[in-house]
Design a protein around this motif. Structure first.
Motif, PDB file in Angstrom:
ATOM      1  N   UNK A   3      48.999  42.065  24.843  1.00 21.57           N
ATOM      2  CA  UNK A   3      50.393  42.329  24.405  1.00 21.57           C
ATOM      3  C   UNK A   3      51.264  41.247  24.350  1.00 21.57           C
ATOM      4  N   UNK A   4      51.339  40.599  25.459  1.00 23.64           N
ATOM      5  CA  UNK A   4      52.363  39.613  25.624  1.00 23.64           C
ATOM      6  C   UNK A   4      52.092  38.464  24.698  1.00 23.64           C
ATOM      7  N   UNK A   5      50.886  38.043  24.390  1.00 25.72           N
ATOM      8  CA  UNK A   5      50.626  36.950  23.595  1.00 25.72           C
ATOM      9  C   UNK A   5      50.425  37.263  21.843  1.00 25.72           C
ATOM     10  N   UNK A   6      50.647  38.571  21.639  1.00 27.68           N
ATOM     11  CA  UNK A   6      50.565  39.194  20.470  1.00 27.68           C
ATOM     12  C   UNK A   6      51.771  38.896  19.587  1.00 27.68           C
ATOM     13  N   UNK A   7      51.316  38.223  18.426  1.00 26.62           N
ATOM     14  CA  UNK A   7      52.646  37.982  17.330  1.00 26.62           C
ATOM     15  C   UNK A   7      51.958  38.597  16.065  1.00 26.62           C
ATOM     16  N   UNK A   8      52.632  39.438  15.470  1.00 27.44           N
ATOM     17  CA  UNK A   8      52.472  40.232  14.240  1.00 27.44           C
ATOM     18  C   UNK A   8      52.338  38.958  13.172  1.00 27.44           C
ATOM     19  N   UNK A   9      51.418  39.616  11.931  1.00 31.30           N
ATOM     20  CA  UNK A   9      51.385  38.492  10.956  1.00 31.30           C
ATOM     21  C   UNK A   9      52.319  38.650   9.942  1.00 31.30           C
ATOM     22  N   UNK A  10      53.300  39.759  10.195  1.00 30.74           N
ATOM     23  CA  UNK A  10      54.417  39.930   9.128  1.00 30.74           C
ATOM     24  C   UNK A  10      55.701  39.458  10.090  1.00 30.74           C
ATOM     25  N   UNK A  11      56.420  38.246   9.479  1.00 32.94           N
ATOM     26  CA  UNK A  11      57.764  38.095  10.061  1.00 32.94           C
ATOM     27  C   UNK A  11      58.891  39.251   9.865  1.00 32.94           C
ATOM     28  N   UNK A  12      59.617  38.795  11.271  1.00 31.94           N
ATOM     29  CA  UNK A  12      60.855  39.865  11.206  1.00 31.94           C
ATOM     30  C   UNK A  12      61.937  39.286  10.767  1.00 31.94           C
ATOM     31  N   UNK A  13      62.973  39.900  10.325  1.00 22.83           N
ATOM     32  CA  UNK A  13      64.137  39.263   9.933  1.00 22.83           C
ATOM     33  C   UNK A  13      64.918  38.598  11.304  1.00 22.83           C
ATOM     34  N   UNK A  14      65.536  37.638  11.105  1.00 18.37           N
ATOM     35  CA  UNK A  14      66.281  36.872  12.133  1.00 18.37           C
ATOM     36  C   UNK A  14      66.877  37.724  13.063  1.00 18.37           C
ATOM     37  N   UNK A 109      48.260  49.123  16.366  1.00 14.95           N
ATOM     38  CA  UNK A 109      46.882  49.020  16.336  1.00 14.95           C
ATOM     39  C   UNK A 109      46.467  47.943  17.209  1.00 14.95           C
ATOM     40  N   UNK A 110      47.159  46.834  17.655  1.00 13.00           N
ATOM     41  CA  UNK A 110      46.728  45.914  18.652  1.00 13.00           C
ATOM     42  C   UNK A 110      46.677  46.605  20.079  1.00 13.00           C
ATOM     43  N   UNK A 111      47.736  47.416  20.541  1.00  9.61           N
ATOM     44  CA  UNK A 111      47.567  48.301  21.509  1.00  9.61           C
ATOM     45  C   UNK A 111      46.234  48.984  21.513  1.00  9.61           C
ATOM     46  N   UNK A 112      46.159  49.835  20.665  1.00  8.08           N
ATOM     47  CA  UNK A 112      44.646  50.284  20.679  1.00  8.08           C
ATOM     48  C   UNK A 112      43.388  49.649  20.711  1.00  8.08           C
ATOM     49  N   UNK A 113      43.473  48.531  20.111  1.00  8.31           N
ATOM     50  CA  UNK A 113      42.438  47.455  20.169  1.00  8.31           C
ATOM     51  C   UNK A 113      42.152  47.053  21.577  1.00  8.31           C
ATOM     52  N   UNK A 114      43.369  46.740  22.236  1.00  8.93           N
ATOM     53  CA  UNK A 114      43.411  46.232  23.699  1.00  8.93           C
ATOM     54  C   UNK A 114      42.740  47.195  24.408  1.00  8.93           C
ATOM     55  N   UNK A 115      42.980  48.556  24.269  1.00  6.51           N
ATOM     56  CA  UNK A 115      42.553  49.581  25.062  1.00  6.51           C
ATOM     57  C   UNK A 115      41.120  49.893  24.748  1.00  6.51           C
ATOM     58  N   UNK A 116      40.499  49.236  23.855  1.00  8.83           N
ATOM     59  CA  UNK A 116      39.165  49.683  23.518  1.00  8.83           C
ATOM     60  C   UNK A 116      38.647  50.684  22.442  1.00  8.83           C
ATOM     61  N   UNK A 117      39.890  51.261  21.904  1.00  8.21           N
ATOM     62  CA  UNK A 117      39.683  52.447  21.081  1.00  8.21           C
ATOM     63  C   UNK A 117      38.974  51.959  19.844  1.00  8.21           C
ATOM     64  N   UNK A 118      37.992  52.981  19.140  1.00  7.47           N
ATOM     65  CA  UNK A 118      37.080  52.676  17.986  1.00  7.47           C
ATOM     66  C   UNK A 118      37.899  52.735  16.678  1.00  7.47           C
TER      67      UNK A 118
END
Length: 156
Positions: A3-14, A109-118
């Motif tokens: 989670x600490x290294x995850x960067x979403x592919x959609x940029x956020x406003x400043x 979705x990344x959290x679920x992926x990190x936890x091995x959810x299908x």
């Protein structure tokens, strides 16, 4: 990827960031969800339920003066190693359509992926939004969700 290294592919406003939600955020989350519950687009949650959702929940925040302002929230509820559900996705009305919702979905979705959810499901009336986040009506092996409503979603 953690989670600490995850960067979403959609940029956020400043000035906007996504962070792990904390139990101490429950009041701010409730305030954000309240208008969506009133218009019946989200289910009402008790304080205890919101606190539980923070375990796998994320907030979009902006630092304003000496405090943080909650501008979005979403959580992933883990049911098993096979299935999780994206729940309580809400973005403040003034900050919609700028990537906040997509970034929150990606974190969940990344959290679920990190936890091995299908599989992660989302039950929503926002079809186009979830399709733009990679969700579909059925899984590649053609599984579909069916529902049997046992009580009204919103008491009148």
């Amino acid at each position: 990827m953690t989670e600490d290294s995850f960067t979403p592919s959609h940029p956020l406003p400043d000035g906007l960031t996504i962070r792990q939600a904390l139990p101490s955020d429950a009041d701010a989350i409730h305030a954000l969800l309240r208008p969506y519950v009133a218009e019946r687009s989200l289910l009402s949650r008790t304080e205890a339920e919101v606190i539980e959702l923070t375990r796998h929940g994320f907030m979009a925040v902006r630092q304003e003066a000496d405090k943080e302002r909650c501008l979005g929230f979403a959580a992933v509820e883990i049911y098993s190693a096979k299935l999780a559900e994206l729940v309580s996705l809400a973005v403040h009305h003034d900050h919609r359509n700028v990537g906040v919702g997509k970034a929150l979905v990606e974190h969940c979705v990344q959290r679920a992926r990190d936890l091995g959810v299908m599989e992660v499901m989302a039950i929503s009336s926002s079809e186009l939004f979830f399709q733009s986040c990679g969700f579909g009506y059925s899984l590649p092996d053609q599984k579909k969700a069916f529902f049997c409503q046992l009580r009204p979603r919103h008491p009148d």
